[in-house]
Design an enzyme around this catalytic site. Structure first.
Site, PDB file in Angstrom:
ATOM      1  N   GLY A   1     106.835  26.944  68.578  1.00  0.00           N
ATOM      2  CA  GLY A   1     106.031  27.858  69.376  1.00  0.00           C
ATOM      3  C   GLY A   1     104.556  27.549  69.175  1.00  0.00           C
ATOM      4  O   GLY A   1     104.164  27.049  68.114  1.00  0.00           O
TER       5      GLY A   1
ATOM      6  N   CYS B   1     103.629  28.395  60.236  1.00  0.00           N
ATOM      7  CA  CYS B   1     102.781  28.456  61.424  1.00  0.00           C
ATOM      8  C   CYS B   1     101.908  27.211  61.454  1.00  0.00           C
ATOM      9  O   CYS B   1     101.384  26.794  60.416  1.00  0.00           O
ATOM     10  CB  CYS B   1     101.901  29.706  61.353  1.00  0.00           C
ATOM     11  SG  CYS B   1     100.755  29.845  62.730  1.00  0.00           S
ATOM     12  N   LEU B   2     101.744  26.645  62.650  1.00  0.00           N
ATOM     13  CA  LEU B   2     100.933  25.436  62.763  1.00  0.00           C
ATOM     14  C   LEU B   2      99.473  25.704  62.376  1.00  0.00           C
ATOM     15  O   LEU B   2      98.752  24.773  62.041  1.00  0.00           O
ATOM     16  CB  LEU B   2     101.011  24.876  64.184  1.00  0.00           C
ATOM     17  CG  LEU B   2     102.411  24.419  64.645  1.00  0.00           C
ATOM     18  CD1 LEU B   2     102.380  23.988  66.112  1.00  0.00           C
ATOM     19  CD2 LEU B   2     102.951  23.303  63.772  1.00  0.00           C
TER      20      LEU B   2
ATOM     21  N   GLN C   1      95.604  29.532  69.443  1.00  0.00           N
ATOM     22  CA  GLN C   1      95.651  28.538  68.369  1.00  0.00           C
ATOM     23  C   GLN C   1      94.941  27.249  68.759  1.00  0.00           C
ATOM     24  O   GLN C   1      94.591  26.437  67.904  1.00  0.00           O
ATOM     25  CB  GLN C   1      97.108  28.188  68.007  1.00  0.00           C
ATOM     26  CG  GLN C   1      97.850  29.306  67.301  1.00  0.00           C
ATOM     27  CD  GLN C   1      99.268  28.882  66.969  1.00  0.00           C
ATOM     28  OE1 GLN C   1     100.163  29.028  67.765  1.00  0.00           O
ATOM     29  NE2 GLN C   1      99.460  28.333  65.782  1.00  0.00           N
TER      30      GLN C   1
ATOM     31  N   HIS D   1     106.355  36.316  66.613  1.00  0.00           N
ATOM     32  CA  HIS D   1     105.299  35.556  65.937  1.00  0.00           C
ATOM     33  C   HIS D   1     104.236  35.101  66.956  1.00  0.00           C
ATOM     34  O   HIS D   1     103.034  35.251  66.701  1.00  0.00           O
ATOM     35  CB  HIS D   1     105.957  34.356  65.239  1.00  0.00           C
ATOM     36  CG  HIS D   1     105.019  33.408  64.557  1.00  0.00           C
ATOM     37  ND1 HIS D   1     105.106  33.122  63.204  1.00  0.00           N
ATOM     38  CD2 HIS D   1     103.989  32.654  65.031  1.00  0.00           C
ATOM     39  CE1 HIS D   1     104.161  32.238  62.893  1.00  0.00           C
ATOM     40  NE2 HIS D   1     103.473  31.946  63.979  1.00  0.00           N
ATOM     41  N   GLU D   2     104.679  34.564  68.088  1.00  0.00           N
ATOM     42  CA  GLU D   2     103.716  34.053  69.076  1.00  0.00           C
ATOM     43  C   GLU D   2     102.928  35.188  69.722  1.00  0.00           C
ATOM     44  O   GLU D   2     101.723  35.060  69.964  1.00  0.00           O
ATOM     45  CB  GLU D   2     104.423  33.221  70.156  1.00  0.00           C
ATOM     46  CG  GLU D   2     105.134  31.969  69.640  1.00  0.00           C
ATOM     47  CD  GLU D   2     104.297  31.126  68.693  1.00  0.00           C
ATOM     48  OE1 GLU D   2     103.079  31.023  68.888  1.00  0.00           O
ATOM     49  OE2 GLU D   2     104.882  30.581  67.733  1.00  0.00           O
TER      50      GLU D   2
ATOM     51  N   HIS E   1     100.044  36.265  67.677  1.00  0.00           N
ATOM     52  CA  HIS E   1      98.852  35.413  67.773  1.00  0.00           C
ATOM     53  C   HIS E   1      97.894  35.914  68.857  1.00  0.00           C
ATOM     54  O   HIS E   1      96.679  35.774  68.734  1.00  0.00           O
ATOM     55  CB  HIS E   1      99.251  33.977  68.137  1.00  0.00           C
ATOM     56  CG  HIS E   1      99.614  33.117  66.950  1.00  0.00           C
ATOM     57  ND1 HIS E   1      98.734  32.858  65.926  1.00  0.00           N
ATOM     58  CD2 HIS E   1     100.750  32.442  66.651  1.00  0.00           C
ATOM     59  CE1 HIS E   1      99.318  32.049  65.043  1.00  0.00           C
ATOM     60  NE2 HIS E   1     100.550  31.791  65.450  1.00  0.00           N
TER      61      HIS E   1
END
Ligand code: NI
Length: 188
Positions: free
Chosen positions: A46, A95-96, A51, A137-138, A141
């Site tokens: 994701g 997470c990235l 981000q 999670h997304e 963000h």
């Protein structure tokens, strides 16, 4: 090719609340393509627009593509909203934007999410387990929330300390710029 970078904790831009997408333009469509490319390259399941420094309410997800025999199933979420949640699940998340860290996070086991797709059509997704975790999670963000906000303060502080050390070290010895083709093909 993309020259965009994924913002990394503790970048304050990750903490801002993103704005709704008002119109699905060609720019939005090409941003979605770029986001999928970056997500698959990383690899991740994701990626949310903030981000990569685009503070709009859009995210891309594909939760199962890394599994053996699985096909890609790219989903674009525009202005997503969680309209139902049920139960609880604890999942080990990463997470990235939060390098070198994973932690157990408790979230809803099942969620119903409504979002627009790239054609501007409203879609409703009923998700559970990993899919539910990833969507939550997304969507977090888009509100400037990171998964580390859901863990204990003690664990978070340990990570913040570790991350500060890494950043201080990087400042002392800046990463060398490598010439193109430095890496052998097949490695990353
Ligand atoms: Ni993330």
């Amino acid at each position: 090719m993309t020259d965009r970078e994924i913002l990394l904790f503790p970048d304050p831009r990750l903490r801002e609340v993103s704005k709704p997408v008002l119109e699905i333009t060609d720019d939005i469509r090409s941003l979605a393509r770029e986001m999928f490319q970056m997500m698959y390259d990383e690899p991740g399941i994701g990626l949310a627009a903030p981000q990569i420094n685009e503070r709009i309410r859009m995210a891309v997800v594909d939760t199962r593509w890394g599994e053996e025999g699985a096909e890609k199933n790219p989903i674009v979420l525009i202005n997503p909203e969680i309209i139902e949640r049920e139960g609880k699940i604890t999942w080990t998340e990463g997470c990235l934007s939060v390098p070198e860290f994973q932690a157990d996070v408790e979230r809803a086991f099942r969620v119903k999410v409504k979002a627009l797709d790239l054609d501007g059509k409203e879609q409703v997704y009923e998700l559970e387990e990993l899919d539910a975790v990833c969507f939550q999670h997304e969507i977090d963000h888009l509100d400037g929330v990171l998964f580390i906000d859901h863990i204990s303060r003690l664990k978070r502080n340990l990570y913040v300390k570790k991350r500060k050390k890494v950043l201080a070290r990087e400042e002392e010895e800046p990463e060398q710029k490598l010439p193109p083709n430095f890496f052998e093909p097949g490695k990353s």
